[in-house]
Enzyme design. Structure first.
Site, PDB file in Angstrom:
ATOM      1  N   HIS A 241       0.856  -1.148   0.023  1.00  0.00           N
ATOM      2  CA  HIS A 241       0.163   0.044  -0.067  1.00  0.00           C
ATOM      3  C   HIS A 241       0.932   1.382  -0.039  1.00  0.00           C
ATOM      4  CE1 HIS A 241       0.267  -1.172   4.423  1.00  0.00           C
ATOM      5  NE2 HIS A 241       0.520   0.164   4.644  1.00  0.00           N
ATOM      6  N   ASP A 242       2.112   1.232   0.481  1.00  0.00           N
ATOM      7  CA  ASP A 242       2.767   2.184   0.573  1.00  0.00           C
ATOM      8  C   ASP A 242       4.091   2.459  -0.292  1.00  0.00           C
ATOM      9  OD1 ASP A 242       1.641   4.183   2.359  1.00  0.00           O
ATOM     10  OD2 ASP A 242       2.344   3.213   4.270  1.00  0.00           O
ATOM     11  N   LYS A 245       6.077   5.456  -1.731  1.00  0.00           N
ATOM     12  CA  LYS A 245       6.831   6.256  -0.860  1.00  0.00           C
ATOM     13  C   LYS A 245       8.244   6.289  -1.437  1.00  0.00           C
ATOM     14  CE  LYS A 245       4.296   6.514   3.430  1.00  0.00           C
ATOM     15  NZ  LYS A 245       4.024   6.174   4.908  1.00  0.00           N
ATOM     16  N   HIS A 270       1.980  10.094  -2.383  1.00  0.00           N
ATOM     17  CA  HIS A 270       2.699   8.744  -2.400  1.00  0.00           C
ATOM     18  C   HIS A 270       1.630   7.479  -2.889  1.00  0.00           C
ATOM     19  CE1 HIS A 270       0.779   7.744   1.529  1.00  0.00           C
ATOM     20  NE2 HIS A 270       0.747   6.616   1.457  1.00  0.00           N
ATOM     21  N   HIS A 296      -6.067   3.434  -0.106  1.00  0.00           N
ATOM     22  CA  HIS A 296      -6.040   3.305   1.032  1.00  0.00           C
ATOM     23  C   HIS A 296      -6.099   4.618   1.849  1.00  0.00           C
ATOM     24  CE1 HIS A 296      -1.562   4.070   0.408  1.00  0.00           C
ATOM     25  NE2 HIS A 296      -1.392   4.115   1.926  1.00  0.00           N
ATOM     26  N   HIS A 297      -5.898   5.498   1.450  1.00  0.00           N
ATOM     27  CA  HIS A 297      -6.150   6.815   2.171  1.00  0.00           C
ATOM     28  C   HIS A 297      -7.327   7.448   1.993  1.00  0.00           C
ATOM     29  CE1 HIS A 297      -2.097   6.922   4.554  1.00  0.00           C
ATOM     30  NE2 HIS A 297      -1.691   6.411   3.439  1.00  0.00           N
TER      31      HIS A 297
HETATM   32 FE   FE2 Z   1       0.118   5.284   3.272  1.00  0.00          FE
HETATM   33 FE   FE2 Z   2       1.268   1.420   6.466  1.00  0.00          FE
END
Ligand code: FE2
Ligand code: FE2
Lengths: 385, 132
Positions: A241-242, A245, A270, A296-297
């Site tokens: 999910h990240d 980044k 991100h 996811h955010h």
């Molecule tokens: Fe995130």
């Molecule tokens: Fe996370």
């Protein structure tokens, strides 16, 4: 030119022979050659050495003829009996049972003898010939059939061996394919996990964070009613999910102080970077990962980022990962903060039900709290990192 | 009389019976579903042909049957016997050639068996050169 038919005549009485021979010689429609014998042993000897088409014998020789016929080259040599008086043979019936073709009674009738001889010689000879041929044919056909059957059997055996060999090969191949598949799957999982870990490590998350998020996501997906296949897919994809980044510069990512407005906006991107990285893949897993990275955010109430999607506009994968990620992040110790107490998290979750999070997922979270805490215990951070 | 030509199928041989060249051919495999139906018209043709054929005209029957089933072997023997009879009874100038490829031992043995039964007609076993 027709072959002449050979007839042997046997009688102790020369005058009988002469009489019959006269009649036979007078037949013009067929050609007959006559051999006459007064003694039965001479007659049998002759028949052993020469081909004879028909034997005409006096009834008194019947017993010897029957005895000796078996030893002749032509075991089926046909014979006609004749008698000098009707008393000598009780009835014609017996004669036929014994195997004689006919019985000529004295006094001899010329027309009868001509008619019957011609008929026997022609018809009977043909019948015997046909019979012999049919026997031979049967014999040959049987042998040919036997041979073909044994060839077939051999072929079948060979086919069987081949089949077994093939089955072994297929089995081997399958095992190899299974091993390869397992390796591919393992590699894939490792790559995905590593990718997720890269994203997380850049934001100072621990390796176990992604493992826990994966397990929470799987559990919630199953409880939500997704198929086993989808839940498994999400489990593998949610650690990424990240991943976006990696595109954020370290100086911002690791900045100890508060973000500026611009830095904050960049940080939020991100999600888009992750989506951009993964969206081109046609693999279902990476597609799933791209959705997770992108959404996811997002928040249920529409105040999330990057697109401000609302309610079930947000993909279920995004909604699930959101709650799993936040739960784990809040509870974990960070360099810069201590992890929250459970009660504080639960209070927040109740407040955020229908706000940040999908209300149904919050309900499922509390319904399955025991399982969720068991996962947290199983993948506990050792704190050294 | 008219020639009899039957095209080859998966289970029946090519048959070429020619009353002008007097060279006749049976080539292929023979395992018809109904053997009698297949060979009956051939027998009829052969009987008519042989009865009309002058004794001084030579006629040659070539058989190159790679595979045949049991009922076909009976049908083939019927043909051989018919030919043999015309040589025996009417002294016609007929001959039979049984062609086979050297490696095909079975075909050779079958040919030998058929030859044994012939009383008058020359029954020649002929090794065929492989053409391809
Ligand atoms: Fe995130
Ligand atoms: Fe996370």
């Amino acid at each position: 030119m027709k072959k002449s038919n050979k007839i042997a005549i046997l009688s102790e009485h020369q005058e009988e022979i002469v009489e019959i021979a006269e009649i036979i010689k007078s037949i013009t429609s067929h050609s007959y050659q006559i051999y006459d014998f007064n003694r039965v042993d001479e007659c049998i000897e002759f028949c052993k050495n020469r081909r004879v088409d028909l034997l005409l014998a006096h009834t008194s020789s019947l017993d010897i003829i029957l005895q000796q016929r078996e030893s002749l080259p032509d075991k089926n040599l046909e014979f006609i009996l004749f008698s000098s008086s009707s008393k000598e043979v009780e009835s014609g019936q017996n004669i036929f049972n014994i195997g004689a073709l006919d019985l000529f009674r004295y006094p001899f009738n010329r027309d009868e003898i001509e008619f019957k001889l011609n008929r026997y010689i022609n018809e009977y000879k043909n019948m015997v010939k046909d019979y012999n041929r049919t026997q031979k044919q049967l014999d040959r056909v049987t042998r040919i059939s036997d041979r073909q059957q044994s060839e077939l059997k051999d072929l079948n055996n060979e086919l069987d061996r081949y089949k077994h060999h093939l089955e072994d090969k297929v089995e081997e191949g399958l095992l190899e394919i299974k091993a390869l598949n397992r390796e591919i799957e393992d590699t894939q999982k490792e790559v995905i996990f590593t990718m997720g870990a890269i994203g997380e490590s850049r934001s100072k998350e621990t390796g176990n964070h992604v493992k826990r998020v994966a397990e929470y996501s799987y559990l919630l997906a199953v409880k939500y009613g997704l198929s086993e296949k989808e839940a498994e897919m999400l489990k593998q994809a949610s650690p990424m999910h990240d991943i976006g980044k990696v595109a954020i510069p370290d100086r911002i990512l690791n900045k100890p102080a508060r973000f500026t407005e611009d830095e904050f906006i960049l940080m939020q991107r991100h999600t888009e970077f992750g989506f951009e990285m993964l969206k081109h893949s046609t693999r279902e897993l990476l597609k799933t990962a791209s959705i997770v990275a992108y959404e996811h955010h997002e928040k249920w109430n529409g105040r999330g980022y990057p697109r401000g999607l609302k309610g079930d506009e947000i993909h279920i994968y995004g909604r699930i990962t959101a709650i799993a990620d936040v739960f784990d992040a809040l509870g974990s110790d960070r360099v810069y903060k201590k992890g929250w107490e459970d009660e504080r998290i639960f209070t927040l979750f109740r407040e955020e039900r229908g706000e940040h999070f999908d209300p149904k997922l919050v309900d499922l979270f509390f319904e399955n709290l025991e399982d969720i805490l068991a996962i947290r215990d199983r993948f506990v951070d050792d704190g050294t990192e | 009389m008219e020639n009899l030509n039957i095209t080859e199928t998966k289970s029946t041989p090519k048959v070429e019976l020619n009353s002008i060249t007097n060279k006749h051919y049976f080539i292929g495999e023979s395992y018809p579903e109904n053997t009698k139906d297949f060979y009956a018209p051939i027998m009829i043709w052969l009987k008519e042909y042989l009865s009309e054929l002058p004794s001084d005209i030579e006629a040659e029957f070539n058989f190159e049957i790679i595979y045949f089933n049991s009922s076909s072997s009976k049908a083939l023997m019927d043909i051989f016997y018919l030919i043999d009879d015309y040589v025996a009874d009417e002294e016609k100038s007929l001959s039979i050639n049984w062609l086979y490829i050297e490696e095909n031992e079975a075909a050779e043995e079958y040919g030998e068996e058929f030859a044994e039964d012939m009383e008058c007609v020359p029954f020649n076993l002929v090794i065929k050169e492989e053409d391809e």
